[in-house]
Design an enzyme around this catalytic site. Structure first.
Site, PDB file in Angstrom:
ATOM      1  N   LYS A 185      40.935  33.921  36.217  1.00 42.27           N
ATOM      2  CA  LYS A 185      39.878  34.014  37.169  1.00 42.27           C
ATOM      3  C   LYS A 185      38.546  33.554  36.430  1.00 42.27           C
ATOM      4  CE  LYS A 185      38.142  37.346  40.485  1.00 42.27           C
ATOM      5  NZ  LYS A 185      38.165  38.635  40.795  1.00 42.27           N
ATOM      6  N   SER A 216      38.461  39.102  45.763  1.00 36.79           N
ATOM      7  CA  SER A 216      37.920  37.993  45.242  1.00 36.79           C
ATOM      8  C   SER A 216      38.766  37.230  44.489  1.00 36.79           C
ATOM      9  CB  SER A 216      36.655  38.497  44.455  1.00 36.79           C
ATOM     10  OG  SER A 216      37.247  39.312  43.345  1.00 36.79           O
ATOM     11  N   SER A 262      40.424  43.345  44.527  1.00 37.60           N
ATOM     12  CA  SER A 262      40.331  42.002  44.358  1.00 37.60           C
ATOM     13  C   SER A 262      41.358  41.242  43.842  1.00 37.60           C
ATOM     14  CB  SER A 262      39.280  41.559  43.498  1.00 37.60           C
ATOM     15  OG  SER A 262      37.862  41.668  44.348  1.00 37.60           O
TER      16      SER A 262
END
Ligand SMILES: [Zn+2]
Lengths: 468, 482
Positions: B77, B152, B176
């Site tokens: 990420k 996310s 997330s």
């Protein structure tokens, strides 16, 4: 009645590293922005790592100031935007939600008055802003982050001071104490700073910030008291506000920014878990703490019968007390103490001179022994001291080289007295008539022998010669 | 070569010589080339990935000591720092930020010879649930490109689901990792707070967030946790896990275990009928595995989303204050500005959701409002912790669907922040309480995935994996149609 309170900031410069990273706590030797890392620059993704030694140093200060020390302490974020603050928040401590800072209430005795310490906090120093440029228009602002993250202790007092003079005495005691603890060097530029607040009878409290030195603090306090009194006399209300010390004009000026209204949105710094300072840690810190100035002073007085003023001077200064502690033995302690306060202090009265002086404790004990065994006079000792400080040579070597050995041989002194009697006929007549003027003749002998003649013996011999 | 394989199977195949590390890496990079223009899971690729793979092959052939990852490809990420690479947080404000240091989790992966494929998309600064708030465009759900992948960590979930890597690291502040795992049918773990170092993870709400593995299987999740978990001198909040081997005894089953079905999360108004039916099936599966299920109520849960946004906004307001464009950032001439106008100008680059939360974060903890909002939120948090601790005295696991709904179409909810916030309803409890939670792919209905969430008590990840593995073995899911 005038009431003055203080907010003192002192860097823990004796620590190896900054509060949350391994950059140097002593940032002063570095080129601008060369003592920085991702942590103290607050780069994204970096996390603070608490320097446990800083917690211990701050706790030692709290203990030395007789403050309450909570079992668990926490850190908070003080949120505000400022260019010298890499994260745009400062990691500090807060006691609003209970006692969570390194130190709670304590006190310092200042001339029989107890000044209450309100709290002690451990926090990070911001960076430094440097303004450059010739005029207001071409001014540029530079930021040096070398200082950012330096461990800083904030000490806040109650408004217990009644005069700027009392503030000065307190700050001297406090800086001696911090230096004695071995955690700070208050003498370093910017290492110890103080802001004040002042209120007079019937008036509001005014905070004064931006004060460069203790000397300026005293001036700022004086100015502020006078300013407030003159307002009061003219029936003008004294506004509660923050004022800045204008170093150039030597006055306080109302701050344009409403700092007192700023909302810092304090909340817990969760990147640093609560720190436990248990009883055993406190005991260990207390045990390892150097003897306090007051107990040192007491010991000097009790054990060696040293005069209180002399004991006070030696105990309060790390340099002198170290010289003394390593020099004395039970039989000569008092003499060494007196030698330090009468002669050594006269020569070595600044930190710089202390650093440059080559005198050691050994020199002092040798000199006192020489005086006591009447090998040299006190006057010669003083001459020798000056040389020793410069060269650091052995005491005996200096005495020999400078020919400072005492003249205690009666016949030698007698010869000199005869010469003086020839040269100073009028004085001899005077001395015969008024015996209290005999000291003039003693002085002449000392002059001629460069202070080497034993003054007691000289007096004896002159007296007997006068009676002949 | 089948790219839809687990880490553990991959390692077996490399060891047995079925394919080389380089071959698999090349195939993976080709796959990224083929599908990522549609999926948009990646924000940047690691140029040296193929070379890294080659070097590992050389190590293997020369008989050198080889790390336990054997060069499997993993994506990261883009809010986790790697030295010398861009770490953007999918924000214009960090568009050109090159990290001068590497996150602890990355160091641990590289020490064990993992190959990093690239950095994945996210909602800006991890604030969002769909990746629609990425400044660089959304990621699509590989199961249906018209649908959101969740967020996310949507890029991470999509990259695993689309076979553009074998695993990914995401971060989980309020769901997330688990939410996109549920939406993309991958396994997502939010470990106990403090189990994984956050050093190098760009903070959003540092008191509750954790990095978490996103994988194709439960065993892969345990395998990755073995590598990245544990104390770290660079993160004071990490805790000692005694080097637990999370893979060991993972197949032990859950016979005799007690499972609490969280009432508030399984009967909420927002729950879709598909998710509701799937949940009932899952309860049946748990019972058939020998566990006993019983409803449990945690009365504070209805207040958790409000508390979560209050706390996270407060911390975000502070954590994101450093982006003033003075020490690093993007080109912006300072001539003609004084300090305040310059930083407000430079901070205008934040996107709408980040701006919304920074504004909220300036308000809820402010003097005069903190008592009504921030301090109250902290009270909800501590009340919730005592409730969940009480529940864990009785139950081994607490279960619910991971998200109350299945993936939805782009644009469907982006203009309705409050509805969007309710997507967090089932996931924020694990963050606010610090407990571990895992999302396990459970159903694909109408071509869209549904995940089940299992929570366990602090540091009980090993037991958590046993239950997740048991549930996983009851499922038979289709392959991604991409
Ligand atoms: Zn540093």
């Amino acid at each position: 009645m005038t009431k003055i309170g203080l907010e003192i900031h002192c860097q823990l410069t004796k620590l190896e590293s900054k509060l949350f990273c391994s950059c140097k706590a002593n940032y002063r030797e570095f080129e601008a922005n060369h003592n920085i890392c991702p942590v103290c620059m607050g780069l994204p993704g970096s996390l603070p790592r608490l320097n446990q030694k800083a917690v211990e140093s701050a706790t030692s200060i709290a203990l030395a100031l007789t403050c309450d020390t909570p079992e668990k302490i926490a850190f908070f974020r003080k949120n505000y935007f400022y260019p010298d603050l890499p994260k745009n928040f400062q990691i500090t401590q807060l006691n609003v939600y209970g006692d969570m800072s390194v130190g709670g209430e304590g006190y310092v005795s200042v001339e029989d008055k107890k000044i209450k310490i309100r709290r002690i906090q451990l926090e990070e120093d911001p960076g430094r802003i440097i303004y450059e440029g010739a005029s207001e228009r071409t001014k540029i602002t530079l930021v040096d982050y070398n200082r950012a993250g330096t461990p800083l202790v904030e000490i806040v007092t109650d408004p217990d001071f009644e005069s700027p003079r009392q503030v000065r005495v307190f700050l001297n005691i406090l800086s001696d104490l911090l230096e004695n603890l071995g955690v700070a060097e208050p003498g370093l530029e910017g290492a110890m700073r103080a802001d004040g607040n002042v209120s007079i009878e019937g008036g509001n409290k005014v905070e004064i910030k931006n004060i460069g030195s203790f000397h300026d603090l005293e001036k700022a306090l004086h100015f502020e008291i006078t300013r407030q009194q003159s307002l009061f006399e003219r029936d003008i209300e004294i506004a509660q506000e923050t004022r800045h010390w204008d170093d150039r004009r030597k006055i306080t000026v109302s701050s344009r920014s409403k700092e007192e209204d700023q909302d810092y949105r304090y909340f817990l710094e969760n990147d640093i878990p609560w720190v436990t300072i248990d009883q055993s840690t406190r005991d260990r810190l207390k045990e390892n703490m150097p003897e306090s100035i007051s107990s040192k002073k007491e010991r000097y007085i009790q054990k060696f019968d040293i005069a209180p003023q002399v004991a006070d001077i030696i105990a309060s200064d790390r340099y002198y007390s170290k010289l003394f502690e390593n020099a004395y033995s039970d039989h000569n302690a008092k003499d060494i103490a007196n030698l330090i306060t009468t002669d050594v202090i006269g020569f070595i009265d600044t930190k710089e001179k202390q650093q440059n002086s080559k005198i050691t404790s050994r020199h002092l004990s040798d000199l006192v022994d020489a005086i006591n065994s009447k090998t040299i006079t006190r006057n010669s000792a003083k001459v020798a001291l000056q040389e020793i400080m410069k060269s650091g040579k052995d005491t005996k070597e200096v005495l020999d080289e400078m020919d400072l050995g005492q003249v205690s041989d009666s016949s030698e002194i007698d010869t000199i007295i005869s010469q003086i009697f020839e040269e100073e006929k009028q004085a001899v007549i005077d001395a015969k008539e008024r015996p209290e003027t005999v000291n003039f003749l003693v002085g002449k002998v000392m002059q001629k022998t460069k202070g080497k003649a034993d003054p007691v013996k000289t007096l004896e011999l002159i007296k007997s010669k006068l009676n002949q | 070569m089948n790219l839809n394989t687990s880490i553990l199977k991959y390692i077996e195949d490399v060891k047995s010589g079925t394919f080389t590390v380089e071959e698999f890496a090349a195939e993976t990079l080709q796959r990224i080339k083929d599908v990522d223009s549609d999926v948009h899971a990646y924000l940047s690729l690691n140029d040296s990935a193929l070379n890294d793979a080659k070097l590992i092959d050389q190590k293997i052939s020369s008989g050198d000591k080889i790390g336990q990852c054997y060069g499997f490809p993993i994506s990261i990420k883009d809010n986790i720092c790697i030295t010398g690479t861009k770490t953007t947080c999918a924000s214009k404000i960090l568009e050109n930020f090159i990290a001068p240091y590497t996150a602890t989790v990355i160091n641990r992966l590289q020490d064990e010879d993992a190959v990093i494929t690239g950095k994945t998309n996210l909602d800006e600064f991890a604030m969002g649930l769909t990746t629609e708030f990425s400044a660089f465009g959304p990621t699509k759900n590989p199961w249906n490109l018209d649908y959101v992948p969740g967020g996310s960590s949507g890029g991470s979930a999509a990259s695993v689901a689309a076979n553009e890597c074998l695993a990914s690291l995401g971060s989980d502040t309020g769901g997330s990792v688990r939410n996109p795992a549920s939406f993309c049918s991958v396994v997502g773990l939010k470990p106990t707070y403090g189990l994984i170092s956050r050093y190098g993870l760009i903070s959003y709400a540092n008191s509750i967030e954790q990095i978490g593995p996103m994988t194709k299987t439960v065993k892969d999740s345990a395998f990755l946790l073995n590598i990245i978990a544990g104390q770290d001198a660079n993160d004071d909040t990490t805790i000692n896990n005694d080097n637990v081997n999370y893979l060991e005894n993972i197949e032990d089953g859950i016979e005799g275990k007690k499972i609490g079905i969280i009432k508030e999360m399984t009967t909420s108004e927002g729950l879709s009928s598909e998710v509701s039916i799937a949940t009932k099936d899952a309860i049946g599966d748990f019972e058939s595995l020998g566990a006993s299920c019983e409803e449990v109520t945690l009365p504070t849960i209805p207040y958790t989303v409000a508390a979560y946004y209050t706390i996270t906004s407060t911390e975000a307001g502070s954590n994101l204050a450093r982006y003033d464009n003075i020490r690093y950032g993007y080109e912006l001439e300072s001539e003609g500005y004084e300090y305040n106008s310059y930083i407000s100008k430079s901070r205008a680059k934040f996107g709408p959701e980040v701006t919304r939360r920074i504004i909220l974060g300036g308000f809820v903890p402010s003097a005069g409002h903190a008592g009504k909002y921030f301090l109250k939120a902290l009270k909800v948090k501590s009340k919730l912790i005592s409730e969940i601790n009480k529940a864990f005295e009785k139950f081994d696991y607490l279960i619910s669907p991971t998200a109350p709904v299945q993936p939805f179409k782009f644009g469907e909810k982006i203009d309705d922040p409050v509805t969007l916030m309710l997507l967090d309803y089932n996931t924020v409890t694990a963050n606010l309480t610090g407990k571990p939670a895992i999302s396990v792919p459970y159903r694909v209905i109408n071509g869209l995935p549904i995940g089940m969430q299992i929570m366990a008590n602090s540091l009980n990840e090993k037991s958590l994996f046993q239950s997740a593995y048991a549930l996983e073995s009851k499922t038979n899911l289709p392959e991604v149609p991409l």
